[in-house]
Scaffold this motif. Structure first.
Motif, PDB file in Angstrom:
ATOM      1  N   ALA A  78      12.611  35.008  -9.007  1.00  0.00           N
ATOM      2  CA  ALA A  78      12.269  34.375  -7.574  1.00  0.00           C
ATOM      3  C   ALA A  78      13.186  35.337  -6.670  1.00  0.00           C
ATOM      4  O   ALA A  78      14.601  35.477  -6.939  1.00  0.00           O
ATOM      5  CB  ALA A  78      12.634  33.001  -7.268  1.00  0.00           C
ATOM      6  N   ILE A  79      12.669  35.917  -5.743  1.00  0.00           N
ATOM      7  CA  ILE A  79      13.259  36.789  -4.624  1.00  0.00           C
ATOM      8  C   ILE A  79      13.026  36.273  -3.170  1.00  0.00           C
ATOM      9  O   ILE A  79      11.986  36.009  -2.963  1.00  0.00           O
ATOM     10  CB  ILE A  79      12.823  38.378  -4.879  1.00  0.00           C
ATOM     11  N   LEU A  80      14.169  35.680  -2.656  1.00  0.00           N
ATOM     12  CA  LEU A  80      13.977  35.045  -1.329  1.00  0.00           C
ATOM     13  C   LEU A  80      14.663  36.080  -0.340  1.00  0.00           C
ATOM     14  O   LEU A  80      16.060  36.222  -0.546  1.00  0.00           O
ATOM     15  CB  LEU A  80      14.895  33.749  -1.346  1.00  0.00           C
ATOM     16  N   LEU A  81      14.062  36.347   0.719  1.00  0.00           N
ATOM     17  CA  LEU A  81      14.517  37.244   1.705  1.00  0.00           C
ATOM     18  C   LEU A  81      14.589  36.340   3.148  1.00  0.00           C
ATOM     19  O   LEU A  81      13.430  35.896   3.462  1.00  0.00           O
ATOM     20  CB  LEU A  81      13.554  38.322   2.036  1.00  0.00           C
ATOM     21  N   THR A  82      15.799  36.521   3.721  1.00  0.00           N
ATOM     22  CA  THR A  82      16.138  35.708   5.017  1.00  0.00           C
ATOM     23  C   THR A  82      15.603  36.522   6.087  1.00  0.00           C
ATOM     24  O   THR A  82      16.461  37.502   6.469  1.00  0.00           O
ATOM     25  CB  THR A  82      17.451  35.140   5.086  1.00  0.00           C
ATOM     26  N   GLY A  83      14.648  36.245   6.943  1.00  0.00           N
ATOM     27  CA  GLY A  83      14.133  36.629   8.201  1.00  0.00           C
ATOM     28  C   GLY A  83      14.438  36.048   9.362  1.00  0.00           C
ATOM     29  O   GLY A  83      15.554  35.306   9.204  1.00  0.00           O
ATOM     30  N   ALA A  84      13.922  36.362  10.184  1.00  0.00           N
ATOM     31  CA  ALA A  84      14.455  35.915  11.558  1.00  0.00           C
ATOM     32  C   ALA A  84      13.176  35.684  12.747  1.00  0.00           C
ATOM     33  O   ALA A  84      12.033  36.474  12.500  1.00  0.00           O
ATOM     34  CB  ALA A  84      15.458  36.612  12.164  1.00  0.00           C
ATOM     35  N   THR A  85      13.372  35.119  13.792  1.00  0.00           N
ATOM     36  CA  THR A  85      12.269  35.256  14.958  1.00  0.00           C
ATOM     37  C   THR A  85      12.007  36.717  15.286  1.00  0.00           C
ATOM     38  O   THR A  85      10.804  37.068  15.403  1.00  0.00           O
ATOM     39  CB  THR A  85      12.807  34.634  16.228  1.00  0.00           C
ATOM     40  N   ALA A  86      13.001  37.463  15.036  1.00  0.00           N
ATOM     41  CA  ALA A  86      12.728  38.894  15.330  1.00  0.00           C
ATOM     42  C   ALA A  86      12.036  39.458  14.643  1.00  0.00           C
ATOM     43  O   ALA A  86      11.475  40.884  15.014  1.00  0.00           O
ATOM     44  CB  ALA A  86      14.181  39.661  15.408  1.00  0.00           C
ATOM     45  N   GLY A  87      11.690  39.275  13.269  1.00  0.00           N
ATOM     46  CA  GLY A  87      10.723  39.876  12.426  1.00  0.00           C
ATOM     47  C   GLY A  87       9.349  39.671  12.848  1.00  0.00           C
ATOM     48  O   GLY A  87       8.274  40.077  12.173  1.00  0.00           O
ATOM     49  N   VAL A  88       9.126  38.482  13.831  1.00  0.00           N
ATOM     50  CA  VAL A  88       7.851  38.241  14.298  1.00  0.00           C
ATOM     51  C   VAL A  88       7.157  38.604  15.785  1.00  0.00           C
ATOM     52  O   VAL A  88       6.406  39.124  16.063  1.00  0.00           O
ATOM     53  CB  VAL A  88       7.582  36.793  14.196  1.00  0.00           C
ATOM     54  N   LYS A  89       8.661  38.505  16.563  1.00  0.00           N
ATOM     55  CA  LYS A  89       8.605  39.286  18.037  1.00  0.00           C
ATOM     56  C   LYS A  89       9.866  39.778  18.419  1.00  0.00           C
ATOM     57  O   LYS A  89      10.824  39.136  17.968  1.00  0.00           O
ATOM     58  CB  LYS A  89       8.011  38.227  18.827  1.00  0.00           C
ATOM     59  N   GLY A  90       9.924  40.911  18.653  1.00  0.00           N
ATOM     60  CA  GLY A  90      10.937  41.751  19.016  1.00  0.00           C
ATOM     61  C   GLY A  90      11.468  41.383  20.439  1.00  0.00           C
ATOM     62  O   GLY A  90      10.492  41.290  21.329  1.00  0.00           O
ATOM     63  N   PHE A  91      12.675  41.196  20.881  1.00  0.00           N
ATOM     64  CA  PHE A  91      13.100  40.760  21.945  1.00  0.00           C
ATOM     65  C   PHE A  91      13.836  41.958  22.545  1.00  0.00           C
ATOM     66  O   PHE A  91      14.225  42.740  22.190  1.00  0.00           O
ATOM     67  CB  PHE A  91      14.309  39.536  21.956  1.00  0.00           C
ATOM     68  N   ALA A  92      13.986  41.867  24.098  1.00  0.00           N
ATOM     69  CA  ALA A  92      14.451  42.778  24.809  1.00  0.00           C
ATOM     70  C   ALA A  92      15.903  43.169  24.323  1.00  0.00           C
ATOM     71  O   ALA A  92      16.683  42.038  24.197  1.00  0.00           O
ATOM     72  CB  ALA A  92      14.356  42.806  26.315  1.00  0.00           C
TER      73      ALA A  92
END
Length: 233
Positions: A131-145
């Motif tokens: 199993a390979i689990l990768l921790t993403g963030a909101t920034a991986g769905v929408k880029g902020f200024a």
């Protein structure tokens, strides 16, 4: 005896937050855990508490990651769970960002994740298990200024997860990406007294990671999005 279908774990980019909570959950299942970070001094309390093994690594360096996996294998066997929590972050106006700092930030968030997935795949594919689990963030769905480097790294991480899941799932490897959509509470970032559960509890996040590890292969999730109940979509 563990109730999980895996017997060893490596957490890269470890710290007291999500990684700390997940280390405790895995150790409670009697799974040996290696926790890796650039600075392992910050992991001393977690090591003392859980018995996890701390190893140093620069996740942005391919040779260092190769060494980490080799050292992990010599200490606890080839890791059957690999968790990538490392990320690089630099903020500022695009026109003013330092190119070298941007390169390093993206290298930690994206290239380091690739090195981890590659090293994990080399060990898991022959066994048809892992199993390979990768921790993403909101920034991986929408880029902020003012946060372009973080968005670049996290978008790349999500693309890596999607591609790796399609390639490795048929070979018995569960790849999952977690969108952490909100602030994670910590000793430095307490949950506001007037807004209970408005931040993500790292113990609750870790529980979700463990739940994903227990998923039957007939219903594997490749992506899970976690947010507080008050977080805007």
């Amino acid at each position: 005896m563990t109730t999980l279908p895996y017997g060893s774990a490596l957490i890269i980019g470890a710290g007291p937050g999500i990684s700390g909570s997940l280390t405790r959950r895995l150790r409670a299942e009697n799974i040996p855990v290696v926790i890796a970070a650039r600075n392992i001094d910050k992991l001393a309390n977690l090591v003392d508490e859980t018995g996890a093994i701390a190893l140093p690594v620069d996740a942005s360096d391919a040779s260092a990651m190769h060494t980490l996996f080799a050292q992990t294998e010599s200490r606890i066997g080839a890791p059957e769970i690999v968790v990538y929590n490392a990320s690089g972050r630099v903020r500022g106006p695009i026109a003013e960002l330092d190119a070298a700092q941007v390169e390093q930030a993206v290298a930690v968030s994206a290239l380091g994740a690739f090195y981890a997935v590659q090293q994990a795949a080399r060990r898991m594919v022959p066994k048809g298990k892992g199993a390979i689990l990768l921790t993403g963030a909101t920034a991986g769905v929408k880029g902020f200024a003012l946060s372009a480097p973080f968005a670049m790294g996290k978008f790349a991480l999500r693309g890596l997860a999607q591609s790796a899941a399609r390639e490795l799932a048929p070979k018995g490897i569960h790849v999952a990406h977690f969108v952490i959509d909100g602030s994670v509470r910590s000793d430095q970032r307490a949950d506001p007294a007037d807004a209970p559960d408005s931040t993500l509890d790292p113990d609750a996040i870790a529980q979700t990671y463990v739940d994903v590890l227990r998923q039957h292969r007939s219903a594997w999730a490749w992506e899970i999005e976690l947010r507080p109940w008050v977080e805007k979509f």
